[in-house]
Design a protein around this motif. Structure first.
Motif, PDB file in Angstrom:
ATOM      1  N   GLN A 156       0.820  -1.202   0.000  1.00  8.41           N
ATOM      2  CA  GLN A 156       0.000   0.000   0.000  1.00  8.41           C
ATOM      3  C   GLN A 156       0.866   1.270   0.000  1.00  8.41           C
ATOM      4  N   PRO A 157       1.078   1.872  -1.179  1.00 11.20           N
ATOM      5  CA  PRO A 157       1.900   3.094  -1.236  1.00 11.20           C
ATOM      6  C   PRO A 157       1.152   4.298  -0.666  1.00 11.20           C
ATOM      7  N   VAL A 158       1.878   5.159  -0.004  1.00  4.42           N
ATOM      8  CA  VAL A 158       1.309   6.389   0.555  1.00  4.42           C
ATOM      9  C   VAL A 158       2.266   7.539   0.297  1.00  4.42           C
ATOM     10  N   MET A 159       1.710   8.739   0.169  1.00  2.00           N
ATOM     11  CA  MET A 159       2.528   9.941   0.025  1.00  2.00           C
ATOM     12  C   MET A 159       2.873  10.480   1.410  1.00  2.00           C
ATOM     13  N   LYS A 160       4.013  11.081   1.524  1.00  2.00           N
ATOM     14  CA  LYS A 160       4.468  11.636   2.791  1.00  2.00           C
ATOM     15  C   LYS A 160       4.593  13.152   2.671  1.00  2.00           C
ATOM     16  N   LEU A 161       4.058  13.853   3.661  1.00  2.00           N
ATOM     17  CA  LEU A 161       4.131  15.306   3.673  1.00  2.00           C
ATOM     18  C   LEU A 161       5.590  15.741   3.844  1.00  2.00           C
ATOM     19  N   ILE A 162       6.092  16.587   2.936  1.00  2.00           N
ATOM     20  CA  ILE A 162       7.486  17.032   3.012  1.00  2.00           C
ATOM     21  C   ILE A 162       7.611  18.534   3.236  1.00  2.00           C
ATOM     22  N   GLY A 163       6.488  19.262   3.194  1.00  2.00           N
ATOM     23  CA  GLY A 163       6.579  20.691   3.434  1.00  2.00           C
ATOM     24  C   GLY A 163       5.237  21.376   3.335  1.00  2.00           C
ATOM     25  N   LYS A 164       5.150  22.524   4.005  1.00  2.00           N
ATOM     26  CA  LYS A 164       3.941  23.354   3.944  1.00  2.00           C
ATOM     27  C   LYS A 164       4.355  24.805   3.775  1.00  2.00           C
ATOM     28  N   GLU A 165       3.579  25.521   2.993  1.00  2.00           N
ATOM     29  CA  GLU A 165       3.804  26.942   2.830  1.00  2.00           C
ATOM     30  C   GLU A 165       2.460  27.635   2.647  1.00  2.00           C
ATOM     31  N   LYS A 173       0.298  22.310   0.771  1.00  2.00           N
ATOM     32  CA  LYS A 173       1.118  21.198   1.237  1.00  2.00           C
ATOM     33  C   LYS A 173       1.839  20.533   0.066  1.00  2.00           C
ATOM     34  N   ARG A 174       3.051  20.079   0.330  1.00  3.23           N
ATOM     35  CA  ARG A 174       3.838  19.377  -0.679  1.00  3.23           C
ATOM     36  C   ARG A 174       4.113  17.952  -0.217  1.00  3.23           C
ATOM     37  N   TYR A 175       3.906  17.006  -1.116  1.00  3.27           N
ATOM     38  CA  TYR A 175       4.090  15.591  -0.802  1.00  3.27           C
ATOM     39  C   TYR A 175       5.147  14.981  -1.719  1.00  3.27           C
ATOM     40  N   ASP A 176       5.773  13.912  -1.241  1.00  7.87           N
ATOM     41  CA  ASP A 176       6.734  13.208  -2.074  1.00  7.87           C
ATOM     42  C   ASP A 176       6.013  12.187  -2.955  1.00  7.87           C
ATOM     43  N   VAL A 177       6.768  11.408  -3.708  1.00  6.40           N
ATOM     44  CA  VAL A 177       6.196  10.368  -4.555  1.00  6.40           C
ATOM     45  C   VAL A 177       5.700   9.222  -3.675  1.00  6.40           C
ATOM     46  N   ALA A 178       4.513   8.730  -3.950  1.00  9.12           N
ATOM     47  CA  ALA A 178       3.926   7.660  -3.137  1.00  9.12           C
ATOM     48  C   ALA A 178       4.789   6.399  -3.207  1.00  9.12           C
ATOM     49  N   ARG A 179       5.094   5.844  -2.040  1.00  7.36           N
ATOM     50  CA  ARG A 179       5.863   4.605  -1.946  1.00  7.36           C
ATOM     51  C   ARG A 179       5.340   3.795  -0.772  1.00  7.36           C
ATOM     52  N   THR A 180       5.542   2.501  -0.804  1.00  5.25           N
ATOM     53  CA  THR A 180       5.136   1.646   0.312  1.00  5.25           C
ATOM     54  C   THR A 180       6.149   1.783   1.441  1.00  5.25           C
ATOM     55  N   GLN A 183       9.268  -0.064   0.547  1.00  2.18           N
ATOM     56  CA  GLN A 183      10.168   0.653  -0.358  1.00  2.18           C
ATOM     57  C   GLN A 183      10.939   1.741   0.385  1.00  2.18           C
ATOM     58  N   ARG A 184      10.277   2.423   1.294  1.00  2.00           N
ATOM     59  CA  ARG A 184      10.960   3.473   2.051  1.00  2.00           C
ATOM     60  C   ARG A 184      12.058   2.885   2.934  1.00  2.00           C
ATOM     61  N   LEU A 185      11.798   1.727   3.540  1.00  2.00           N
ATOM     62  CA  LEU A 185      12.816   1.094   4.372  1.00  2.00           C
ATOM     63  C   LEU A 185      14.040   0.710   3.551  1.00  2.00           C
ATOM     64  N   ARG A 186      13.809   0.205   2.363  1.00  2.00           N
ATOM     65  CA  ARG A 186      14.931  -0.194   1.508  1.00  2.00           C
ATOM     66  C   ARG A 186      15.805   0.989   1.110  1.00  2.00           C
ATOM     67  N   GLU A 187      15.234   2.186   1.112  1.00  2.00           N
ATOM     68  CA  GLU A 187      15.981   3.383   0.732  1.00  2.00           C
ATOM     69  C   GLU A 187      16.781   3.973   1.888  1.00  2.00           C
ATOM     70  N   ILE A 188      16.516   3.506   3.110  1.00  2.00           N
ATOM     71  CA  ILE A 188      17.158   4.081   4.298  1.00  2.00           C
ATOM     72  C   ILE A 188      18.411   3.296   4.649  1.00  2.00           C
ATOM     73  N   ARG A 189      19.516   3.992   4.819  1.00  2.00           N
ATOM     74  CA  ARG A 189      20.803   3.330   5.074  1.00  2.00           C
ATOM     75  C   ARG A 189      20.916   2.767   6.481  1.00  2.00           C
ATOM     76  N   ASP A 190      20.080   3.256   7.407  1.00  2.00           N
ATOM     77  CA  ASP A 190      20.168   2.780   8.791  1.00  2.00           C
ATOM     78  C   ASP A 190      19.801   1.308   8.931  1.00  2.00           C
ATOM     79  N   LEU A 191      19.096   0.740   7.958  1.00  2.00           N
ATOM     80  CA  LEU A 191      18.684  -0.654   8.042  1.00  2.00           C
ATOM     81  C   LEU A 191      19.894  -1.546   7.784  1.00  2.00           C
ATOM     82  N   SER A 192      20.196  -2.428   8.746  1.00  2.00           N
ATOM     83  CA  SER A 192      21.376  -3.296   8.616  1.00  2.00           C
ATOM     84  C   SER A 192      21.191  -4.293   7.482  1.00  2.00           C
ATOM     85  N   LEU A 193      22.290  -4.826   6.976  1.00  2.00           N
ATOM     86  CA  LEU A 193      22.235  -5.759   5.852  1.00  2.00           C
ATOM     87  C   LEU A 193      21.433  -7.021   6.187  1.00  2.00           C
ATOM     88  N   PRO A 194      21.652  -7.677   7.336  1.00  2.00           N
ATOM     89  CA  PRO A 194      20.845  -8.871   7.652  1.00  2.00           C
ATOM     90  C   PRO A 194      19.347  -8.572   7.716  1.00  2.00           C
TER      91      PRO A 194
END
Length: 239
Positions: A156-165, A173-180, A183-194
């Motif tokens: 289930q992809p969702v958009m995330k709020l990234i800014g308001k003006e 409101k400004r949103y990013d590209v919808a991702r599950t 997918q967002r976890l895979r893009e984050i470097r903090d997630l260990s390889l195992p």
């Protein structure tokens, strides 16, 4: 209130907002089931667990279960001001495990906007507003959540709020590209390889259509166990 020194960081995975959703129907008397909802602010990853009451021990046990199946390391918790969360048991647990524990301001629901949104889109939209009371209903509720966590987080992809003006009198409101959340976890470097490899292996086993069919079936079985409202019969005066 803070139990550990690392600051709350909404850009880093592992910081969860937590809340309880009541399954009382239109009557909040007596005992009924609740759902503990935990949402990672950075990725949107959401876990749910049905609990028989809002007692501290029931909520704590559910939180421990959720922690054990998170695909990342838990770093912090943010709750409302309910006694099911603000208690010495949970506070000491966070101190012992070096978890940051903060609470929202009273009557400021926007302080927990991420989990409040999931209360609707994940719990209410699927489970509804009916009343559930029995142990059998609790078991079936958690069977629903076993499937729902996979459906929501992987498909289930969702958009995330990234800014308001503010443009004139209107906020924009400004949103990013919808991702599950997956997918967002895979893009984050903090997630260990195992952990990343386990998450990818879990995703590879899932088929969206089959998962949705399992979810619909589980919800159908749960709905058979909802508690029907009872109405007192009118009395007839003696003639």
């Amino acid at each position: 209130m803070r139990t550990w020194t690392p600051p709350w960081d909404e850009q880093r995975i592992g910081f969860l907002e937590i809340d309880l959703v009541a399954h009382c129907g239109t009557n909040n008397r007596g005992q009924y089931l609740f759902t503990l909802v935990a949402t990672d602010v950075a990725s949107g990853w959401t876990e749910c667990m049905g609990v028989p009451t809002k007692r501290q021990d029931d909520v704590f046990n559910a939180l421990e279960f959720i922690r054990g199946r998170l695909p990342f390391v838990l770093l912090g918790l943010d709750s409302d001001n309910g006694g099911e969360f603000l208690n010495s048991h949970l506070v000491q647990y966070c101190v012992h495990h070096r978890l940051t524990f903060t609470r929202s301001r009273p009557y400021w629901k926007n302080d927990q906007a991420h989990v409040e949104q999931k209360n609707w889109s994940v719990v209410r939209k699927i489970i509804g507003y009916d009343r559930y009371e029995s142990a059998e209903a609790l078991a079936h509720l958690n069977r629903v959540y076993e499937v729902l966590r996979l459906w929501t987080n992987h498909w289930q992809p969702v958009m995330k709020l990234i800014g308001k003006e503010r443009v004139g009198a209107k906020p924009r409101k400004r949103y990013d590209v919808a991702r599950t959340p997956y997918q967002r976890l895979r893009e984050i470097r903090d997630l260990s390889l195992p952990r990343r490899q386990r998450l990818e292996a879990e995703h590879a086993k899932l088929a969206a259509l089959a998962l949705k069919q399992q979810l619909d079936t589980a919800v159908m079985h749960l709905e058979r166990l909802l508690s029907r409202p009872t109405f007192s019969q009118p009395t007839t005066a003696a003639v």
